[in-house]
Design a protein around this motif. Structure first.
Motif, PDB file in Angstrom:
ATOM      1  N   VAL A 951       0.865  -1.171   0.000  1.00 54.19           N
ATOM      2  CA  VAL A 951       0.000   0.000   0.000  1.00 54.19           C
ATOM      3  C   VAL A 951       0.908   1.229   0.000  1.00 54.19           C
ATOM      4  O   VAL A 951       1.878   1.274   0.754  1.00 54.19           O
ATOM      5  N   GLU A 953       1.175   4.123   1.191  1.00 58.52           N
ATOM      6  CA  GLU A 953       1.572   4.822   2.405  1.00 58.52           C
ATOM      7  C   GLU A 953       2.600   4.027   3.208  1.00 58.52           C
ATOM      8  O   GLU A 953       3.390   4.588   3.952  1.00 58.52           O
ATOM      9  N   TYR A 975      -3.981   6.891   5.828  1.00 56.16           N
ATOM     10  CA  TYR A 975      -4.469   5.814   4.978  1.00 56.16           C
ATOM     11  C   TYR A 975      -5.982   5.715   5.055  1.00 56.16           C
ATOM     12  O   TYR A 975      -6.675   5.625   4.043  1.00 56.16           O
ATOM     13  N   ARG A 978      -7.659   8.455   3.290  1.00 57.49           N
ATOM     14  CA  ARG A 978      -7.676   8.282   1.858  1.00 57.49           C
ATOM     15  C   ARG A 978      -8.762   7.288   1.457  1.00 57.49           C
ATOM     16  O   ARG A 978      -9.469   7.471   0.466  1.00 57.49           O
TER      17      ARG A 978
END
Lengths: 1681, 213
Positions: A951, A953, A975, A978
C-alpha cells in the motif's frame, strides 16, 4: 605337456627313484625333489604334476609308493610339529620352516637357491605364500637355467651335500607347504568347509587364482622391499600353526582335493601365465633391480563369466514370466472371490500385458508379505482404469456439415456494454439493466369461505385424486416389488450355488445381510401397498360422501365425477403369484424367526447360566448363613438381614424364548396380505376423476345456495407484486369463478436496478368496496440461469387464518364444520389455495439474458448450490447419512457414491464438513497462530500486512515497532482518510465540481493501473536481473544471417560429397563461419582508437534505483544557446520620451545591448542560473547540476515514475538599473532586476523515461511582454518565408539528463504489454498486429509503431478504430475553414494534459475515446492528437495521426494534415503547427501514420519529417498494415457518432476567476514574507481589461497579437505614466490550481526587492464548451520612479 | 532506554571473510554487502566493503583475504534477517575485471561462532552463439553477464529467469552476539556455545571440497 626333454628327465627320475627307494625313507623323499626337477625344463608347477600323473599312470607302483611314503612322512612330521607347537618352538626352527613356505612346489628351486648363498638369504626369507609362487616362478626359472649349467658340470659332491642339506630340510617341507596352502584356502574358503568336498573343489577352482594373485601383489612388494626381520615369518608360522589343527582333521581330503585341483588347474593357469612371462621376463630378475621392480604390477582381475554368474546367483533374482497359480497368491484354503460376480462395482482394470503381470506377480510373491498385494480374487490389487471411455471434452468437429446446425459456432462481434462508460459518475452503485418477468397465471382455492359443503368434499376428492395420481406416477410399490423379487432371486441363487460346500464366514455374513435387505424392502413394500390401498379406499369413501351429499341437497355444485375402472386380471396366474409371494414371505419370516430364536436362545442360555450361577452362589451363601446361623444364631441380626437384600435384586430367572410356529407366521402373513393387498383375482380398480358433470342451475337451488352463489359472483381477486418490499405492480381484478379458480394470465416485466432480495405476491380479495388481503406468497428469486424461455410455472401454496362466517350455504373459514349432524367429524377449514406463477429473468432482443451476474446475486453467497452435501453435514445429519449408507449397502467402490463415501469417511474422522471440492489450505486453521480478528485488531500486524501489500503509504515504512503499544493509531490516519475520501468528493481543492469528480475517477483508474503495474513489477525479465553485453555485431539480424547461410551452404555441399564427413567438417565450418564474423568484428573494435577524434557519446551504465539515496541523483541541465530572444524595446521610437528611456539612454544610444538574457533552472524549488549573455541569440553552453530528491526517499522505479515535479527553464533578462542619481555625484548605485521573458517546462517523468532530452525547444513566451519586442528575423529566404513565419518565437537548445543514468521504466511498460490485456478484437487481427509491430521493431528499431492501444477498460483496441470524423463544438466554429483549424487546435490544446501522466497513461498508454477524453478533460498527447485529428477530418481535411518521437515528450502523437499540397504538422497539446520543413518542429522522428483505414509504417531511410515523404499512396516508403492480402475487415469505430457538448458556463468561470485571483494574491504575499506587498488596484483593473482581448487575439491568428500588444502597451503607459511596469500575461489550460500557482512562482515576479514596488494581478478565465477553460493570469510589478 | 523492556533487539556480527577456493582463477577480490529487511537498521559498522586483491600462494590453492566484518544491527522484527552478499571479481586474461562469483548467506541465527562456506555462482550468458564464442569473446572483452545488482542473489524474486553456473567457494566466519531477542519473545534456538558444530555442516560436498585442498 610332453616336452622333448621329458623322457630324459623321466629316465633320470626313474633312476634316481630306484636308488632312493632303496635308501633311507628320508632320502626317498629326495626322489620327490628330483621329480620336481622337471620344471627346470621350463614347465610350470602344474605341468610337473601332470608329468607326475603321467609317471603314475605309466608306472603305478613307484608313484603309489611315493605317495604313501609322502603321506606317512607327513603324518610323522605333523606329530613332530605338534610337539614343537606344544613346546614353544625355537626361532631357528621357524626359519627353517618358513623358507619352504613359498616354495612348496619349487622344492627343487629352493634347493638350488640354497646352493647360491647370496640368493638364498634373499629368497628363502621371503614370506611367500603358496599363492605367490606364480610370479616367483619366473625368478626361479631363471635361476634354474643358470644353475643347470653349473650342475651339468657335474659337481657331484656338492650336489650330494646339497641334497643332504635339502633332505634335512625337506623333512618338514611338504607339511609346511600343506599348512601354508591351507592357510590361504582357509582364508578365502573357510565358509565352504562344512560343505561337501565336491562343492569345495568346484568353488575353489575359479576363486583360488584370484586369491593367489591378490596376495602376490602385497607379498611381492614386501619381498623386494622389506628389510626382513623375524616377525613376519613368525606371523606366518603362527598362522600355519593355527590352521594346522583344522588341517589335521581333513588331511585326507586335502590330499584328494589337491590332486583333483592340479589336474584341473593347468589350463587356466597357463592362460594367466603367458602374458606375465612376456611382460616380466628378464625385467624382474632379482639381480638386476630397477625402479620398475618396485612397482606393483598385477594382472587385471578376471573372473570367468560362468564363475561370475555363479557368484552372483544368490544376489540376482530373475522372476519368471510364467503364470502364477491362483492358489499361490491367496492364503491357504481360500477360494477366490470375485466381487463383480457378487454384484459390487468393480472398475475396469488397466490393461497390462500378461507376461509383465506375471513377472510382477512372481516378484511380489518372492517378497515378504507378498500376499498382501493380492486381492480376494487372486489378482494384484489395482485401482480402476482412470481413463474415461468417452472424452469429457466436447468433440471437435472439423467437418462443419456434420454438425447440427444448432450447434454451429458463428462469429459474433463483441458488444461493448454501454455501462462501461457510464461508470464515471455512478461508479458506486452498480447499474443493472435487468429484467425480471413475473408471470402470474392463476389461482386455485383449496378452501374458500364461500365453499359450500359440496365444494369442501369436492376439493378433498380432488386432493386425494391428485395424491393418487402422484403416487401412481412414482409407482413406488411396483418398484419395491421388483427390487424385492430381485433380491430374493439373488439370494436363492447364492444359496443354490453354495449349498453343497460349507459356507464361508464371509458368505454367511453376506447371506445374513441379504436377508436383512429383503426384510427391509419387504416392509417398505408392504407400507406402500397399504398406503395405496387406503388411499383408494378413502377416495371411494369421499366420493360416496359426495354422492350422498348431492343426493341430500338435491343440487349439484361441483362438476366432479369419479369413475372406477375395473381391470380384470387372469385369476389363475394372479392367485399363483399371490401364493408364491406369500410362500416366500413365509419362508423368509420363518428363517428370520429362526435366526431370531437362535439369538434369543443363546441369550437366554447365557442369562440362564448367569442366573444359575447366581443361584448357586446364593444357595451356598444361604447354606453358609444357615451354618453360621446355626453356629452363632444370636450373634448379629443385622448381618443376617443384610445379605438378605441381594437375592431380591439378583437376576430373575429368564423366560424361555418361544419359537414362532409356522402356522402363526402363515396366519400373520395372510392376514396382512388380505389387509393391504388386493385379493387374488379381484379386479384392479382404477379411479378416474373428471369434471364433466353439470352444475345445477341457480333456479334449482335453495335460497341459501343462491345467496352463496351471488356472493361468489361479487368477489374479485387480484394480486399485487412486491419487489424488495415495494409494490411495483398489480394484476387486474378478476372475478372469482364458481369453481373458485381465478385466471390472471398476466406477465409483468420488471426493469430492475437493484439486485433482488425478495419477490412477494399478495393475494387480495375485492369485495366491491373493501379489499382484504387473503395471503402473501413469497416467491424465491430465481437464479440467473432461469430465463423467460426455460422457466416453468410453479404452484405456491398459501393460506390465511381469517375467520369468516356466513348465514348462507357458504361454509366459512376458520369455523368448525361438520358433515354429519352430530358434529362428530368436526373440522376447521381455513382459507387456502395455490397460486401458480413463474418468475424468471428476461431475455433481451438479441438473446442476451437480462440477469445480473452471479456475484451480485444474493443467492450466490450461500455455498449451497455448489456443495450439495455439506449443508447436511453440520446438523448431525452425517450420522444419519452414515446409517443410511450402512443400511442401504452403498457400494463404496461405485464412483457414483464417491462423494457420499468421501464425506462419510471425513465425517467419521471427526471433521464436520466434507466438501466435494479440493481445498488448497485445508489445514490452514490449525496453523494460524492468531485468529483473523486478532490480527485485524493488532495495529502492528495490520501495519505489517499493509506494508507487504505494498500500500503506497506503507510501502517504505521502516522499523515497524516490535511492540503493539508502540504503534500509534496516527499511523493509519492518512491511509484511512484516503480510503474514506474514496467516497467523498472534496470540492475545495478543485474549484470545480465536475473536475473533482473527474479527478476521483482518474484516481480510481490510476489505482487500478498501479495495481496492475505492481503485479507486473514482480514479474522479472532476464534483462532486469542480468546485465549482459549485446551481441557483438552490427545488429542481431545480420549476425544471425551471415553464419547461418554460410553454414547451410557448406553443409549442403558436404552432404553431397560424403555424408559421413558432415558432422566433423560441419562443425569446423561452423566455427570458421562464425569466427570471422565475430572475431573480425571484435578485432576491429580492438583496433579502435582509444581517444577518437570525433568522440561519440557512450552508453552509460544504467543504475538500478535500489541502492540510491538522497543526493546521489543529479539532474544535469546543459543550456547551450537560444535564438530569437525578445529584445528590449527601443524607447525612443513610438512611445515618446519615457523615464526608462532617460535612464537607459546611454545603452540605447549605443544600441548594442538589446537584451542580456540568462537562464534560471528551477527544480524542486532549487534554483540555479547561468551567467548572463548578450543579445537575442545568446550562447551559454553551461551545465547546471540540480539535486534531486525522490518522494519519501523511495528510489524505486515505481516511485520515480510518479514524480510529478517539473523542471522550469526560465529565460530572464538581466536589467541593471541605477538607483537614482545620487545628489552628491557619487557613482550611481545599480540594482539588478530580472525580467521574465519566457519559459520551458519539462516534466521530470519525461526526462526519467527518456533518460536524456536533447534538442531545441520553443520557449513559451507571453503574448504580451511589456517593454520587449520580438526582433524579427530578416526575411532572408523568400521561398520559406511563409513557412518560417509559422514558427516565430524564441527557442532554446538544451540537453538534460540524469546522473547517474537511472533504469527507466520503459521495460515495465513493455512488460505490461506482455501481460496481455484482454481484447474484443478478432484474434487474427491481433496476431497480425503483433507481427506487424514485431517486424517494425526488428527492421526499424527505434521507430515507434503502434497498431493497438489499450482503452480505459483495459481492453486492447485496434488503433484505427479511434479515428473518426467528429464534430467540434459549434461555438468555436466560424465560416473560414483556415481559422477553424486553428480554433479547433486551440480548443484541443486547452484541454489540459494529465498532470501525472506517467503514473497513469504513461505506463501502459491508456487511450480514452474522445467523449471520455472530453468528459475527463485530461489525457496525454495521444488523446489530444486523436481528438484533433478527428476534428480535422470533420472539417474535411486530410488528416493522419503521426506516431513518433518528439521533444521533449518522447514517444508522442502528432497530427499531420495536407493543406494545399503542403503537409502541416500539428502539436496537439500546444495547438501549434509547423510546416514539414520547419527546423524547429519538435517532432523528431516519424514512426507510423494512422488514419481510419490503415496504419502505415515508415520504411524510409530517414525518420525526420523534413527528410521523408508523407505520401502514403505511393507504395515506396510506407508499409501498410492492411494490404491486398489482409484487407481491412471493416472495423467499426469506438468513437461515438457525435460529440455532445455542454455549453460554456460563464458564471462558473467568473466564480473560478475570483477564487483564483484571491488565491494567487495570497500566494504572492506568502512568498514575500519579509516585505509588504502592495496591490495596485488601478493597474489591476486595467490589466483585467486586457485579458479578454488577449484571449480573442490568441484565438485569432498569432500575428495579430503583436499589434495588440503594442496597443496595450501604449494604453498601459498612458494609464500609469510614471510607473515602470514589467509584467506579462500567462496563459494556460486549466486543470488544477497547483500548476497555475507553480507557474506564477516560476516567473519570479515576486522576487523583486525594491521597496516601492507595487503589484498588479488580474485573472481571466474564458469558458469554452464542455467546461474547457482557458486561464489568463496577468501579473505585473510596478515601480514608482 | 529501559533495558528491562526493550523495543529493539540487537544483532552484532563480527567475523571475517576468510578466503576462497576458486580453482581456475587468481587475483581475486571480494565485495560484500548486507541485505536486510525494512525493519532492520545497522547501528555501527560497515555495511559494504571491498577486500584487497589476493593471489594464490605457490603451494596453496586457497585465496586468503582475512577481511574483517564488524557490524551491529538493530531490529524490531526478525523478518528480513540480514544476509551477507558476496561477489568476487577478478581480472581475466586481458585484465578486464569480471565477476567470478556471487553468493549470499543469512547471518547465523544463533549466537556463537559459525563457519560457513558459501558456494558461489555466476550468471550464464544467454545467446547460444555466444556460448560457442564465449571463450574467445570473454577473452577479448571480458564479457561476462553480471547481475544488475549483486543484491539480487539475496532475494528469490525473479531468479527464475536466470541461469547460473557454479564457480567456487568462499569461507566466512561469523561470531554472533545477540541482545534482547528473548525479551522480545523470539527464541532463536539453543544459544549455547554450539561452536562444536563442525564447520562444513552446510553441505557435504563443501567439506569434501575442503579436504581436497
Amino acid at each position: 605337456m610332453a616336452s622333448p626333454g621329458a623322457s630324459a628327465i623321466r629316465d633320470k627320475l626313474r633312476k634316481q627313484r630306484r636308488t632312493l627307494q632303496e635308501t633311507f625313507v628320508k632320502l626317498k623323499h629326495e626322489g620327490d625333489d628330483e621329480q620336481a626337477l622337471v620344471p627346470s625344463s621350463g614347465l610350470s608347477e602344474e605341468s610337473q604334476h601332470s608329468t607326475m600323473n603321467e609317471t603314475q599312470s605309466s608306472e603305478d607302483d613307484p608313484g603309489e609308493t611315493l605317495k604313501r611314503t609322502l603321506r606317512a612322512q607327513r603324518q610323522m612330521r605333523r606329530k613332530k610339529l605338534l610337539e614343537k607347537l606344544s613346546a614353544q618352538n625355537s626361532p631357528v626352527e621357524d626359519i627353517e620352516e618358513i623358507p619352504s613356505v613359498p616354495l612348496h612346489s619349487e622344492d627343487e628351486g629352493t634347493g638350488k637357491i640354497s646352493k647360491v648363498p647370496s640368493l638364498t638369504s634373499l629368497a628363502s626369507k621371503a614370506p611367500k605364500s603358496r599363492a605367490s609362487q606364480q610370479s616367483d616362478r619366473f625368478v626361479t626359472r631363471r635361476l634354474e637355467e643358470k644353475l643347470k649349467a653349473a650342475r651339468s658340470q657335474g659337481e657331484s659332491l656338492r650336489l650330494q651335500e646339497a641334497s643332504v642339506v635339502a633332505a634335512g630340510r625337506r623333512r618338514d617341507r611338504p607339511k609346511v607347504t600343506r599348512s601354508d596352502r591351507e592357510v590361504d584356502s582357509d582364508a578365502d574358503s573357510s565358509q565352504f568347509l562344512p560343505q561337501a568336498a565336491s562343492t569345495r573343489v568346484k568353488f575353489r577352482g575359479p576363486t583360488e587364482p584370484v586369491e593367489r594373485n591378490r596376495v602376490t601383489a602385497d607379498e611381492a612388494y614386501n619381498f623386494f622391499t622389506i628389510n626382513f626381520e623375524v616377525q613376519p615369518e613368525e606371523k606366518t608360522s603362527k598362522k600355519s600353526r593355527k590352521s594346522s589343527k583344522e588341517r589335521k582333521r581333513e588331511e585326507a581330503q586335502v590330499q584328494e582335493e589337491e590332486d583333483e585341483e592340479r589336474s584341473q588347474d593347468p589350463s587356466q593357469d597357463h592362460d594367466e601365465d603367458e602374458p606375465l612371462v612376456q611382460d616380466e621376463d628378464g625385467n624382474v630378475f632379482v639381480l638386476e633391480q630397477t625402479s620398475k621392480d618396485f612397482l606393483e604390477v598385477k594382472s587385471a582381475e578376471y573372473i570367468g563369466l560362468r564363475a561370475f554368474a555363479v557368484r552372483h546367483r544368490p544376489l540376482i533374482f530373475t522372476p519368471s514370466s510364467r503364470t502364477v497359480p491362483t492358489s499361490a497368491k491367496l492364503p491357504e484354503n481360500m477360494t477366490p472371490r470375485y466381487l463383480e460376480d457378487e454384484g459390487l462395482y468393480v472398475g475396469e482394470r488397466l490393461t497390462v500385458s500378461p507376461s509383465n503381470e506375471n513377472i510382477l506377480e512372481n516378484r511380489i510373491l518372492r517378497m515378504e508379505e507378498g500376499a498382501k498385494w493380492f486381492g480376494d480374487d487372486g489378482r494384484i490389487i489395482s485401482l480402476p482404469d482412470p481413463i474415461k471411455e468417452s472424452s469429457s471434452r466436447p468433440p471437435l468437429f472439423h467437418m462443419e456439415d456434420d454438425l447440427d446446425p444448432a450447434l454451429q459456432t458463428f462469429y459474433m462481434k463483441p458488444l461493448q456494454s454501454k455501462h462501461t462508460n457510464l461508470s464515471i459518475c455512478a461508479a458506486d452503485a452498480v447499474l443493472g439493466d435487468y429484467q425480471l418477468d413475473v408471470d402470474v397465471s392463476g389461482l386455485i382455492f383449496s378452501h374458500h369461505p364461500l365453499f359450500s359443503r359440496e365444494h369442501v368434499l369436492a376439493s378433498r376428492l380432488a386432493q386425494l385424486y391428485d395424491q393418487y395420481l402422484n403416487r401412481q406416477r412414482n409407482n413406488l410399490t411396483e418398484h419395491l416389488t421388483d427390487k424385492l423379487n430381485g433380491l430374493r432371486n439373488t439370494m436363492r441363487n447364492m444359496l443354490e450355488i453354495h449349498s453343497e460346500q460349507n459356507l464361508s464366514q464371509a458368505l454367511q455374513q453376506r447371506i445374513v445381510e441379504y436377508s436383512m435387505e429383503v426384510k427391509n424392502t419387504r416392509e417398505l413394500r408392504d407400507g406402500e401397498q397399504e398406503k395405496d390401498r387406503t388411499l383408494l379406499k378413502s377416495l371411494v369413501k369421499v366420493w360416496k360422501e359426495l354422492k350422498a351429499l348431492r343426493e341430500h341437497q338435491r343440487f349439484i355444485n361441483t362438476p366432479y365425477k369419479l369413475f372406477l375402472r375395473r381391470e380384470t386380471v387372469d385369476r389363475e396366474s394372479d392367485e399363483r403369484e399371490y401364493e408364491k409371494d406369500i410362500l416366500s414371505e413365509v419362508w423368509e419370516l420363518e428363517a428370520e424367526a429362526e435366526v431370531d430364536y437362535q439369538t434369543k436362545l443363546s441369550e437366554y442360555k447365557k442369562q440362564l447360566d448367569e442366573w444359575k450361577a447366581w443361584r448357586k452362589k446364593q444357595k451356598s451363601k444361604k447354606k453358609k448363613r444357615k451354618k453360621k446361623a446355626q453356629d452363632e444364631t444370636e450373634e448379629d441380626d443385622q448381618e443376617a438381614s443384610e445379605p438378605e437384600g441381594p437375592p431380591d435384586e439378583g437376576p430373575s430367572k429368564p423366560d424361555t424364548p418361544e419359537k414362532l410356529e409356522l402356522d402363526t407366521i402363515v396366519k400373520q402373513v395372510r392376514e396382512k396380505a388380505a389387509r393391504i393387498r388386493r385379493k387374488p383375482g379381484e379386479a384392479i380398480l382404477i379411479p378416474e376423476l373428471t369434471a364433466s358433470g353439470n352444475v345445477s342451475e341457480g333456479e334449482l337451488c335453495p335460497r341459501g345456495e343462491v345467496a352463496r352463489r351471488h356472493e361468489v359472483a361479487r368477489r374479485f381477486i387480484f394480486v399485487k407484486i412486491l419487489y424488495n418490499d415495494k409494490e411495483v405492480s398489480q394484476t387486474n381484478s378478476f372475478p372469482l369463478n364458481p369453481d373458485f379458480r381465478v385466471h390472471f394470465g398476466q406477465i409483468f416485466n420488471l426493469r430492475i436496478v437493484n439486485c433482488p432480495r425478495s419477490i412477494t405476491l399478495q393475494v387480495f380479495e375485492d369485495l366491491g368496496s373493501l379489499y382484504t388481503m387473503l395471503a402473501e406468497v413469497y416467491v424465491p428469486v430465481p437464479p440467473s440461469s432461469v430465463l423467460a424461455g426455460n422457466s416453468s410455472i410453479e404452484e405456491f401454496e398459501f393460506s390465511s387464518n381469517q375467520r369468516e362466517m356466513f348465514d348462507h350455504e357458504g361454509v366459512g373459514s376458520g369455523v368448525p364444520l361438520s358433515f354429519t349432524g352430530d358434529a362428530s367429524d368436526n373440522v376447521i377449514l381455513l382459507t387456502s389455495g395455490k397460486l401458480s406463477c413463474c418468475v424468471s429473468w428476461g431475455v433481451g432482443e438479441d438473446n442476451v439474458p437480462l440477469a445480473p451476474p452471479l456475484s451480485q446475486h444474493p443467492g450466490a453467497h450461500h455455498g449451497g448450490q455448489y456443495d450439495a452435501v455439506s449443508p447436511l453435514a453440520p446438523s448431525g445429519n452425517v450420522k444419519k447419512i452414515g446409517e443410511w449408507a450402512m443400511q442401504s449397502r452403498l457400494d463404496p467402490n461405485d464412483p457414483v457414491n464417491a462423494s457420499v463415501m468421501q464425506m462419510l469417511k471425513v465425517a467419521s474422522s471427526g471433521q464436520v464438513s466434507a466438501p466435494d471440492f479440493f481445498r488448497l489450505e485445508q489445514l490452514q486453521e490449525e496453523f494460524n497462530f492468531a485468529s483473523d480478528e486478532e490480527l485485524a485488531r493488532s495495529r502492528r500486524f495490520r501495519l505489517l500486512a499493509l506494508r507487504s501489500q505494498e500500500v503506497p503509504e506503507f510501502r517504505n515504512y521502516k522499523y515497524v515497532p516490535s511492540r503493539e503499544r508502540e504503534v500509534s493509531e496516527k499511523v493509519f490516519q492518512g491511509y484511512e482518510k484516503r480510503l474514506k475520501e474514496g467516497e467523498m468528493i472534496d470540492t475545495k481543492e478543485h474549484l470545480d465540481f465536475h473536475r473533482a469528480l473527474v479527478a476521483k475517477y482518474l484516481q480510481k483508474i490510476r489505482e487500478a493501473v498501479i495495481h496492475r503495474f505492481l503485479l507486473a513489477s514482480h514479474h522479472f525479465l532476464l534483462s532486469d536481473m542480468v546485465i549482459e553485453e549485446e551481441m557483438p555485431c552490427f545488429g542481431g539480424a545480420r549476425l544471425r544471417r551471415v553464419p547461418d547461410r554460410h553454414l547451410r551452404d557448406s553443409t549442403e555441399f558436404l552432404e553431397m560429397r560424403s555424408p559421413k564427413l558432415l558432422k566433423m567438417t560441419g562443425r569446423a565450418e561452423m566455427l570458421n563461419g562464425a569466427g570471422p564474423g565475430i572475431l573480425g568484428l571484435n578485432l576491429f573494435h580492438l583496433a579502435e582508437p582509444k581517444r577518437p577524434l570525433r568522440p561519440q557519446r557512450k552508453e552509460r551504465k544504467k543504475v538500478t534505483a535500489q541502492n540510491l539515496s538522497d543526493g546521489d541523483i543529479k539532474l544535469l541541465v546543459n543550456i547551450l544557446r537560444a535564438y530569437d530572444i525578445p529584445v528590449r524595446r527601443s524607447q525612443g521610437g513610438k512611445a515618446g520620451p519615457s523615464p526608462q528611456g532617460a535612464i537607459q539612454g546611454s545603452d540605447w544610444l549605443v544600441n548594442h545591448v538589446q537584451v542580456r538574457p540568462f537562464v534560471e533552472v528551477s527544480f524542486q524549488r532549487n534554483v540555479f542560473q547561468t551567467t548572463t549573455a548578450d543579445g537575442p541569440n545568446p550562447c551559454w553552453n553551461e551545465e547546471l547540476q540540480l539535486p534531486f530528491r525522490a518522494p519519501n526517499d523511495d528510489y524505486s522505479v515505481a516511485s520515480l515514475q510518479s514524480v510529478k515535479d517539473e523542471v522550469f527553464i526560465n529565460i530572464f533578462d538581466e536589467v541593471v538599473r541605477e538607483m537614482g542619481a545620487r545628489e552628491n555625484g557619487e557613482s550611481p548605485q545599480t540594482r539588478v532586476e530580472k525580467h521574465w521573458l519566457g519559459s520551458v517546462k519539462i516534466p521530470f517523468s519525461t526526462i526519467y523515461s527518456q533518460s536524456r532530452i536533447e534538442g531545441t525547444f520553443k520557449v513559451k513566451t507571453p503574448a504580451v511582454l511589456l517593454g520587449y519586442s520580438k526582433e524579427r528575423s530578416q526575411p532572408n529566404a523568400g521561398v520559406y518565408e511563409s513557412v518560417h513565419s509559422l514558427c516565430q518565437g524564441a527557442f532554446i537548445t538544451l540537453f538534460i539528463t540524469i546522473e547517474p543514468l537511472l533504469q527507466p521504466g520503459e521495460s515495465i511498460r513493455e512488460k505490461i504489454k506482455e501481460l496481455k490485456f484482454d481484447s474484443q478484437e478478432d484474434e487474427r487481427l491481433l496476431q497480425a498486429a503483433e507481427r506487424f509491430e514485431r517486424a517494425a521493431a526488428e527492421g526499424f528499431p527505434g521507430r515507434p509503431c503502434a497498431t493497438t492501444a489499450v482503452d480505459l477498460n483495459g481492453k486492447t483496441v485496434f488503433i484505427t478504430r479511434y479515428i473518426r470524423p467528429l464534430n467540434p463544438p459549434p461555438e468555436i466554429m466560424s465560416d473560414q475553414p483556415q481559422e477553424d483549424a486553428i480554433q479547433v487546435a486551440r480548443f484541443v490544446s486547452l484541454i489540459p494534459s494529465l498532470p501525472d501522466k506517467v503514473s497513469f497513461s504513461g505506463i501502459c498508454d491508456l487511450w480514452s475515446t474522445c467523449d471520455q477524453f472530453l468528459m475527463l478533460l485530461a489525457g496525454d498527447e495521444e488523446e489530444h492528437a486523436v481528438l484533433l485529428c478527428n476534428y480535422f477530418l470533420f472539417l474535411g481535411k486530410k488528416a493522419w495521426l503521426i506516431i513518433g518521437t518528439a521533444v521533449p515528450e518522447g514517444l508522442s502523437a502528432y497530427v499531420l494534415t495536407l493543406e494545399q499540397g503542403r503537409y502541416l504538422i500539428w502539436n496537439p497539446s500546444s495547438g501549434q503547427y509547423y510546416g514539414q520543413y520547419d527546423t524547429f518542429c519538435p517532432l523528431q522522428a516519424v514512426g507510423c501514420l494512422v488514419n481510419a483505414d490503415n496504419v502505415w509504417l515508415n520504411i524510409q531511410e530517414h525518420v525526420s519529417p523534413m527528410r521523408i515523404s508523407f505520401d502514403v499512396s505511393r507504395g515506396v516508403g510506407w508499409r501498410p498494415f492492411f494490404n491486398r492480402f489482409f484487407t481491412h475487415p471493416g472495423l467499426s469505430s469506438v468513437q461515438p457518432e457525435e460529440l455532445v457538448y455542454r455549453g460554456s458556463d460563464k458564471t462558473a468561470a467568473v466564480e473560478l476567476q475570483e477564487r483564483m485571483e484571491k488565491l494567487l494574491r495570497d500566494k504572492v504575499m506568502e512568498w514575500r514574507p519579509q516585505r509588504p506587498t502592495r496591490w495596485n488596484r488601478y493597474c489591476s483593473s486595467a490589466l483585467k481589461h486586457f485579458l479578454p482581448s488577449l484571449e480573442q487575439c490568441a484565438v485569432a491568428l498569432g500575428s495579430g497579437a503583436h499589434d495588440l500588444a503594442e496597443g496595450h502597451r501604449h494604453e498601459l503607459e498612458n494609464l500609469l505614466g510614471d510607473n515602470r511596469i514589467s509584467g506579462f500575461p500567462l496563459h494556460m489550460a486549466f486543470s488544477e490550481m497547483g500548476p497555475i500557482v507553480e507557474a506564477v512562482h516560476s516567473t519570479g515576479v515576486h522576487t523583486i526587492q525594491t521597496s516601492n514596488v507595487e503589484f498588479a494581478l488580474a485573472v481571466y478565465v474564458h469558458p469554452y464548451p464542455n467546461n474547457v477553460l482557458s486561464v489568463w493570469v496577468y501579473l505585473a510589478s510596478l515601480v514608482r520612479s | 532506554m529501559a533495558t528491562s523492556n526493550p523495543s529493539v533487539f540487537l544483532l552484532s556480527v563480527n567475523g571475517q571473510i576468510e578466503g576462497a577456493n576458486f580453482p581456475c582463477y587468481d587475483d581475486l577480490y571480494c565485495k560484500y554487502c548486507f541485505v536486510y529487511g525494512q525493519d532492520w537498521m545497522p547501528t555501527t559498522g560497515l555495511e559494504e566493503g571491498i577486500t584487497q586483491i589476493t593471489c594464490k600462494g605457490r603451494q596453496s590453492q586457497k585465496l586468503i583475504w582475512n577481511f574483517p566484518l564488524d557490524i551491529t544491527f538493530k531490529s524490531t522484527n526478525p523478518s528480513g534477517w540480514p544476509q551477507l552478499v558476496l561477489s568476487v571479481y577478478g581480472p581475466d586474461v586481458f585484465g578486464n575485471d569480471v565477476v567470478r562469483g556471487y553468493g549470499a548467506i543469512h547471518i547465523p541465527l544463533t549466537p556463537g561462532k559459525h563457519k560457513r562456506t558459501l558456494p558461489m555462482f555466476v550468471p550464464e550468458p544467454t545467446w547460444r552463439l555466444q556460448k560457442f564464442t564465449r571463450l574467445v569473446d570473454s577473452w577479448l572483452w571480458g564479457r561476462r553477464p553480471e547481475y544488475t545488482d549483486p543484491k539480487v542473489v539475496a532475494q528469490g524474486e525473479g531468479r527464475e529467469v536466470t541461469r547460473v553456473c557454479s564457480q567456487g567457494f568462499v569461507t566466512v566466519i561469523f561470531n554472533i552476539i545477540m541482545k534482547d531477542m528473548k525479551k522480545l519473545g523470539y527464541d532463536s534456538g539453543p544459544s549455547t556455545s554450539s561452536n562444536a558444530q563442525p564447520c562444513g555442516t552446510a553441505s557435504g560436498w563443501s567439506t569434501e571440497e575442503q579436504t581436497n585442498l
